[in-house]
Design a protein around this motif. Sequence first.
Motif, mmCIF file in Angstrom:
data_model
loop_
_atom_site.group_PDB
_atom_site.id
_atom_site.type_symbol
_atom_site.label_atom_id
_atom_site.label_comp_id
_atom_site.label_asym_id
_atom_site.label_seq_id
_atom_site.Cartn_x
_atom_site.Cartn_y
_atom_site.Cartn_z
ATOM 1 N N PHE A 42 -5.447 -11.793 -19.660
ATOM 2 C CA PHE A 42 -6.373 -11.351 -20.691
ATOM 3 C C PHE A 42 -6.174 -12.177 -21.958
ATOM 4 C CE2 PHE A 42 -7.203 -8.773 -24.431
ATOM 5 C CZ PHE A 42 -8.529 -8.471 -24.236
ATOM 6 N N SER A 43 -7.285 -12.559 -22.566
ATOM 7 C CA SER A 43 -7.225 -13.337 -23.793
ATOM 8 C C SER A 43 -7.835 -12.564 -24.961
ATOM 9 C CB SER A 43 -7.954 -14.662 -23.605
ATOM 10 O OG SER A 43 -7.978 -15.381 -24.800
ATOM 11 N N GLU A 44 -9.106 -12.203 -24.848
ATOM 12 C CA GLU A 44 -9.758 -11.490 -25.938
ATOM 13 C C GLU A 44 -11.052 -10.855 -25.456
ATOM 14 O OE1 GLU A 44 -11.410 -13.953 -29.072
ATOM 15 O OE2 GLU A 44 -11.577 -15.607 -27.681
ATOM 16 N N ILE A 45 -11.540 -9.899 -26.237
ATOM 17 C CA ILE A 45 -12.837 -9.284 -25.989
ATOM 18 C C ILE A 45 -13.713 -9.597 -27.192
ATOM 19 C CG2 ILE A 45 -14.098 -7.122 -25.726
ATOM 20 C CD1 ILE A 45 -11.655 -5.934 -24.406
ATOM 21 N N THR A 46 -14.917 -10.038 -26.929
ATOM 22 C CA THR A 46 -15.850 -10.314 -28.019
ATOM 23 C C THR A 46 -17.168 -9.610 -27.743
ATOM 24 O OG1 THR A 46 -16.677 -12.305 -26.940
ATOM 25 C CG2 THR A 46 -14.853 -12.586 -28.477
ATOM 26 N N ALA A 47 -17.912 -9.355 -28.800
ATOM 27 C CA ALA A 47 -19.228 -8.732 -28.666
ATOM 28 C C ALA A 47 -20.096 -9.198 -29.825
ATOM 29 C CB ALA A 47 -19.104 -7.213 -28.686
ATOM 30 N N GLN A 59 -12.027 -2.634 -29.803
ATOM 31 C CA GLN A 59 -10.712 -2.781 -30.439
ATOM 32 C C GLN A 59 -9.651 -2.004 -29.644
ATOM 33 O OE1 GLN A 59 -10.599 -1.429 -34.487
ATOM 34 N NE2 GLN A 59 -8.655 -2.443 -34.902
ATOM 35 N N LEU A 60 -10.001 -0.807 -29.171
ATOM 36 C CA LEU A 60 -9.080 -0.023 -28.352
ATOM 37 C C LEU A 60 -8.809 -0.726 -27.024
ATOM 38 C CD1 LEU A 60 -7.473 2.545 -27.703
ATOM 39 C CD2 LEU A 60 -9.611 3.540 -26.856
ATOM 40 N N ALA A 61 -9.863 -1.213 -26.389
ATOM 41 C CA ALA A 61 -9.706 -1.920 -25.115
ATOM 42 C C ALA A 61 -8.841 -3.157 -25.285
ATOM 43 C CB ALA A 61 -11.069 -2.289 -24.555
ATOM 44 N N GLU A 62 -9.036 -3.878 -26.367
ATOM 45 C CA GLU A 62 -8.236 -5.078 -26.598
ATOM 46 C C GLU A 62 -6.771 -4.718 -26.818
ATOM 47 O OE1 GLU A 62 -8.540 -9.317 -28.895
ATOM 48 O OE2 GLU A 62 -9.832 -7.702 -29.561
ATOM 49 N N ALA A 63 -6.512 -3.611 -27.515
ATOM 50 C CA ALA A 63 -5.133 -3.179 -27.733
ATOM 51 C C ALA A 63 -4.469 -2.814 -26.403
ATOM 52 C CB ALA A 63 -5.095 -1.994 -28.683
ATOM 53 N N LEU A 64 -5.216 -2.191 -25.504
ATOM 54 C CA LEU A 64 -4.659 -1.815 -24.196
ATOM 55 C C LEU A 64 -4.473 -3.018 -23.287
ATOM 56 C CD1 LEU A 64 -6.736 1.408 -23.478
ATOM 57 C CD2 LEU A 64 -4.310 1.279 -24.082
ATOM 58 N N MET A 65 -5.359 -3.990 -23.380
ATOM 59 C CA MET A 65 -5.359 -5.122 -22.460
ATOM 60 C C MET A 65 -4.478 -6.287 -22.899
ATOM 61 S SD MET A 65 -7.151 -4.408 -19.834
ATOM 62 C CE MET A 65 -7.296 -6.027 -19.134
ATOM 63 N N THR A 66 -4.004 -6.310 -24.123
ATOM 64 C CA THR A 66 -3.187 -7.422 -24.593
ATOM 65 C C THR A 66 -1.971 -7.584 -23.691
ATOM 66 O OG1 THR A 66 -3.917 -7.152 -26.865
ATOM 67 C CG2 THR A 66 -1.848 -8.320 -26.539
ATOM 68 N N ASN A 73 -8.322 -10.198 -5.001
ATOM 69 C CA ASN A 73 -7.921 -10.463 -3.629
ATOM 70 C C ASN A 73 -9.144 -10.832 -2.788
ATOM 71 O OD1 ASN A 73 -5.210 -9.633 -4.213
ATOM 72 N ND2 ASN A 73 -5.967 -7.537 -4.178
ATOM 73 N N LYS A 74 -8.909 -11.561 -1.726
ATOM 74 C CA LYS A 74 -10.006 -12.018 -0.866
ATOM 75 C C LYS A 74 -10.721 -10.873 -0.166
ATOM 76 C CE LYS A 74 -8.108 -16.552 -0.231
ATOM 77 N NZ LYS A 74 -8.788 -17.764 -0.044
ATOM 78 N N ASP A 75 -10.065 -9.727 -0.027
ATOM 79 C CA ASP A 75 -10.702 -8.594 0.640
ATOM 80 C C ASP A 75 -11.594 -7.775 -0.294
ATOM 81 O OD1 ASP A 75 -8.834 -7.300 -0.931
ATOM 82 O OD2 ASP A 75 -7.835 -6.284 0.725
ATOM 83 N N GLY A 76 -11.780 -8.247 -1.527
ATOM 84 C CA GLY A 76 -12.672 -7.573 -2.475
ATOM 85 C C GLY A 76 -11.975 -6.593 -3.392
ATOM 86 N N THR A 77 -10.681 -6.423 -3.251
ATOM 87 C CA THR A 77 -9.928 -5.534 -4.127
ATOM 88 C C THR A 77 -9.306 -6.337 -5.263
ATOM 89 O OG1 THR A 77 -7.911 -5.782 -2.827
ATOM 90 C CG2 THR A 77 -9.403 -3.979 -2.218
ATOM 91 N N TYR A 78 -8.766 -5.629 -6.233
ATOM 92 C CA TYR A 78 -8.097 -6.299 -7.345
ATOM 93 C C TYR A 78 -6.930 -5.447 -7.820
ATOM 94 C CZ TYR A 78 -10.663 -3.089 -10.356
ATOM 95 O OH TYR A 78 -11.176 -1.967 -10.949
ATOM 96 N N THR A 79 -6.008 -6.088 -8.505
ATOM 97 C CA THR A 79 -4.876 -5.419 -9.115
ATOM 98 C C THR A 79 -4.860 -5.781 -10.589
ATOM 99 O OG1 THR A 79 -3.637 -5.674 -7.064
ATOM 100 C CG2 THR A 79 -2.369 -5.110 -9.033
ATOM 101 N N MET A 80 -4.794 -4.750 -11.435
ATOM 102 C CA MET A 80 -4.824 -5.001 -12.875
ATOM 103 C C MET A 80 -3.600 -4.373 -13.515
ATOM 104 S SD MET A 80 -7.907 -4.418 -15.624
ATOM 105 C CE MET A 80 -8.181 -2.735 -15.297
ATOM 106 N N THR A 81 -2.973 -5.108 -14.432
ATOM 107 C CA THR A 81 -1.869 -4.578 -15.212
ATOM 108 C C THR A 81 -2.280 -4.580 -16.670
ATOM 109 O OG1 THR A 81 -0.850 -6.743 -15.503
ATOM 110 C CG2 THR A 81 -0.139 -5.458 -13.604
ATOM 111 N N ILE A 82 -1.871 -3.548 -17.406
ATOM 112 C CA ILE A 82 -2.188 -3.474 -18.834
ATOM 113 C C ILE A 82 -0.947 -3.061 -19.589
ATOM 114 C CG2 ILE A 82 -4.631 -2.965 -18.499
ATOM 115 C CD1 ILE A 82 -4.045 -0.050 -19.070
ATOM 116 N N MET A 83 -0.976 -3.276 -20.882
ATOM 117 C CA MET A 83 0.093 -2.872 -21.811
ATOM 118 C C MET A 83 1.465 -3.369 -21.388
ATOM 119 S SD MET A 83 -1.110 0.930 -22.917
ATOM 120 C CE MET A 83 0.160 1.039 -24.153
ATOM 121 N N GLN A 84 1.599 -4.662 -21.180
ATOM 122 C CA GLN A 84 2.906 -5.223 -20.807
ATOM 123 C C GLN A 84 3.665 -5.622 -22.018
ATOM 124 O OE1 GLN A 84 2.391 -8.326 -17.964
ATOM 125 N NE2 GLN A 84 2.107 -6.880 -16.323
#
Length: 84
Positions: A42-47, A59-66, A73-84
């Motif tokens: 994740f880099s940034e959110i703009t609008a 702003q809240l989403a960006e704080a959580l995603m920083t 994944n090739k099977d159509g799924t994904y793995t996401m980590t936040i707030m590291q």
Amino acid sequence: MKKLFKCTSPVFILLFLFATFGCEKDTNLTKEEMLTSHVWRFSEITASTNNQDVLDLLQLAEALMTGGTITFNKDGTYTMTIMQ
């Protein structure tokens, strides 16, 4: 003028050769291969809005995603980590 041309010609030839052969060739990846080939960070959110409610949510989403990542994944799924 001839002396200047003799001195600069080899330099321009070398620059041309480096520019032509020095770069790694682009591979023709499909969109799926581009998404699944690495972990996205994740880099940034703009609008483009002046709506304060939307800006507050972003702003809240960006704080959580920083520092977050997403892996597709090739099977159509994904793995996401936040707030590291």
